[in-house]
Design an enzyme around this catalytic site. Structure first.
Site, PDB file in Angstrom:
ATOM      1  N   CYS A  35      -0.955   0.370   7.227  1.00 10.03           N
ATOM      2  CA  CYS A  35      -2.904   0.584   7.952  1.00 10.03           C
ATOM      3  C   CYS A  35      -2.729  -0.552   7.151  1.00 10.03           C
ATOM      4  O   CYS A  35      -2.906  -1.565   7.501  1.00 10.03           O
ATOM      5  CB  CYS A  35      -3.622   1.788   6.908  1.00 10.03           C
ATOM      6  SG  CYS A  35      -3.231   3.122   7.951  1.00 10.03           S
ATOM      7  N   ARG A  36      -2.725  -0.970   5.356  1.00  8.65           N
ATOM      8  CA  ARG A  36      -3.581  -1.459   4.469  1.00  8.65           C
ATOM      9  C   ARG A  36      -3.192  -3.637   4.309  1.00  8.65           C
ATOM     10  O   ARG A  36      -3.008  -3.858   4.393  1.00  8.65           O
ATOM     11  CB  ARG A  36      -4.216  -1.223   3.788  1.00  8.65           C
ATOM     12  CG  ARG A  36      -5.639  -0.006   3.495  1.00  8.65           C
ATOM     13  CD  ARG A  36      -5.286   0.514   2.019  1.00  8.65           C
ATOM     14  NE  ARG A  36      -3.989   1.505   1.354  1.00  8.65           N
ATOM     15  CZ  ARG A  36      -4.517   1.880   0.521  1.00  8.65           C
ATOM     16  NH1 ARG A  36      -5.445   1.194  -0.056  1.00  8.65           N
ATOM     17  NH2 ARG A  36      -3.925   2.767  -0.411  1.00  8.65           N
ATOM     18  N   SER A  37      -1.671  -2.272   4.136  1.00  8.13           N
ATOM     19  CA  SER A  37      -0.581  -3.835   3.948  1.00  8.13           C
ATOM     20  C   SER A  37      -0.249  -4.766   4.983  1.00  8.13           C
ATOM     21  O   SER A  37      -0.157  -5.681   4.794  1.00  8.13           O
ATOM     22  CB  SER A  37       0.154  -3.244   2.692  1.00  8.13           C
ATOM     23  OG  SER A  37       1.362  -2.314   3.624  1.00  8.13           O
ATOM     24  N   ASN A  61       2.231   1.289   4.256  1.00  3.58           N
ATOM     25  CA  ASN A  61       2.995   0.487   4.958  1.00  3.58           C
ATOM     26  C   ASN A  61       2.397   0.508   6.623  1.00  3.58           C
ATOM     27  O   ASN A  61       3.225  -0.427   7.071  1.00  3.58           O
ATOM     28  CB  ASN A  61       4.487  -0.660   4.355  1.00  3.58           C
ATOM     29  CG  ASN A  61       4.764  -1.846   4.995  1.00  3.58           C
ATOM     30  OD1 ASN A  61       5.280  -2.301   5.192  1.00  3.58           O
ATOM     31  ND2 ASN A  61       3.616  -2.649   4.955  1.00  3.58           N
ATOM     32  N   CYS A 118       0.768  -1.312   0.034  1.00  5.77           N
ATOM     33  CA  CYS A 118       0.120   0.117  -0.592  1.00  5.77           C
ATOM     34  C   CYS A 118       1.258   1.431  -0.103  1.00  5.77           C
ATOM     35  O   CYS A 118       2.350   1.054   0.122  1.00  5.77           O
ATOM     36  CB  CYS A 118      -0.457   0.072   0.993  1.00  5.77           C
ATOM     37  SG  CYS A 118      -0.137   0.167   2.587  1.00  5.77           S
ATOM     38  N   ASP A 139      -7.697   3.383   1.672  1.00  5.20           N
ATOM     39  CA  ASP A 139      -7.092   4.249   2.643  1.00  5.20           C
ATOM     40  C   ASP A 139      -8.217   4.275   3.653  1.00  5.20           C
ATOM     41  O   ASP A 139      -8.244   5.387   3.811  1.00  5.20           O
ATOM     42  CB  ASP A 139      -6.022   4.833   2.110  1.00  5.20           C
ATOM     43  CG  ASP A 139      -5.032   4.853   3.089  1.00  5.20           C
ATOM     44  OD1 ASP A 139      -4.953   4.492   4.170  1.00  5.20           O
ATOM     45  OD2 ASP A 139      -4.432   5.363   2.243  1.00  5.20           O
TER      46      ASP A 139
END
Length: 158
Positions: free
Chosen positions: A19-21, A17, A14, A128
């Site tokens: 939050c999402r990933s 690196n 993401c 995000d």
């Protein structure tokens, strides 16, 4: 689960690196453990270098704790060597995919894919939640990553 689901190398990407990933990494590892799948290498990384060395966003950590999903990660940036090391590099949205492809060396072996393409509910983009004022976006990200992780593993078993 079929043998084709054993021993893959997966990298989630993401923007930063945090939050999402890292949520995708933690959830995917959790599903692998639940399904008794061994021999996988799972990591996550960033397009940008802003958060390198930092842990995940506190809201991401809180969401994972709520669901009893172990999360241990320090942000890192996508490297050229990742493109030939990993079997799959998953981006969280179309901009991630574009950036990943722009960063790729001339030749590489990884399959670059949108993680949301494995969502049985067809939510292609994992939004995000970084700029959200609460945890709701992190909860949604968790739910999407859960569905996509299972969807991806199911696709390998076919």
């Amino acid at each position: 689960m079929a043998n084709s689901a054993q021993g893959k190398k997966v990298l989630f990407i993401c923007l930063g690196n945090i939050c999402r990933s890292p949520i995708a990494e933690a959830v995917f590892n959790h599903i692998l453990e639940e399904q008794g799948l061994a021999g996988w290498e799972v990591d996550s990384g960033a397009i940008g270098s802003w958060h390198v060395g930092r842990g995940p966003d506190r809201r991401a950590v809180s969401t994972m704790k709520k669901h009893n999903v172990h999360m241990s990660h320090k942000a890192r940036q996508l490297k050229k060597t990742d493109f030939n090391h990993y079997d799959y590099i998953f981006g969280m949205d179309h901009e991630n995919i574009s950036d990943i492809k722009d960063m790729a060396p001339k030749t590489y072996t990884a399959s670059i894919e949108l993680f949301g393409s494995y969502d049985p509910q067809k939510e292609l983009l994992i939004r995000d939640p970084y700029y959200d004022d609460d945890d709701a976006g992190f909860e949604k990200c968790y739910e999407q990553c859960l569905r996509c992780s299972k969807g991806f593993l199911d696709s390998l078993a076919k």
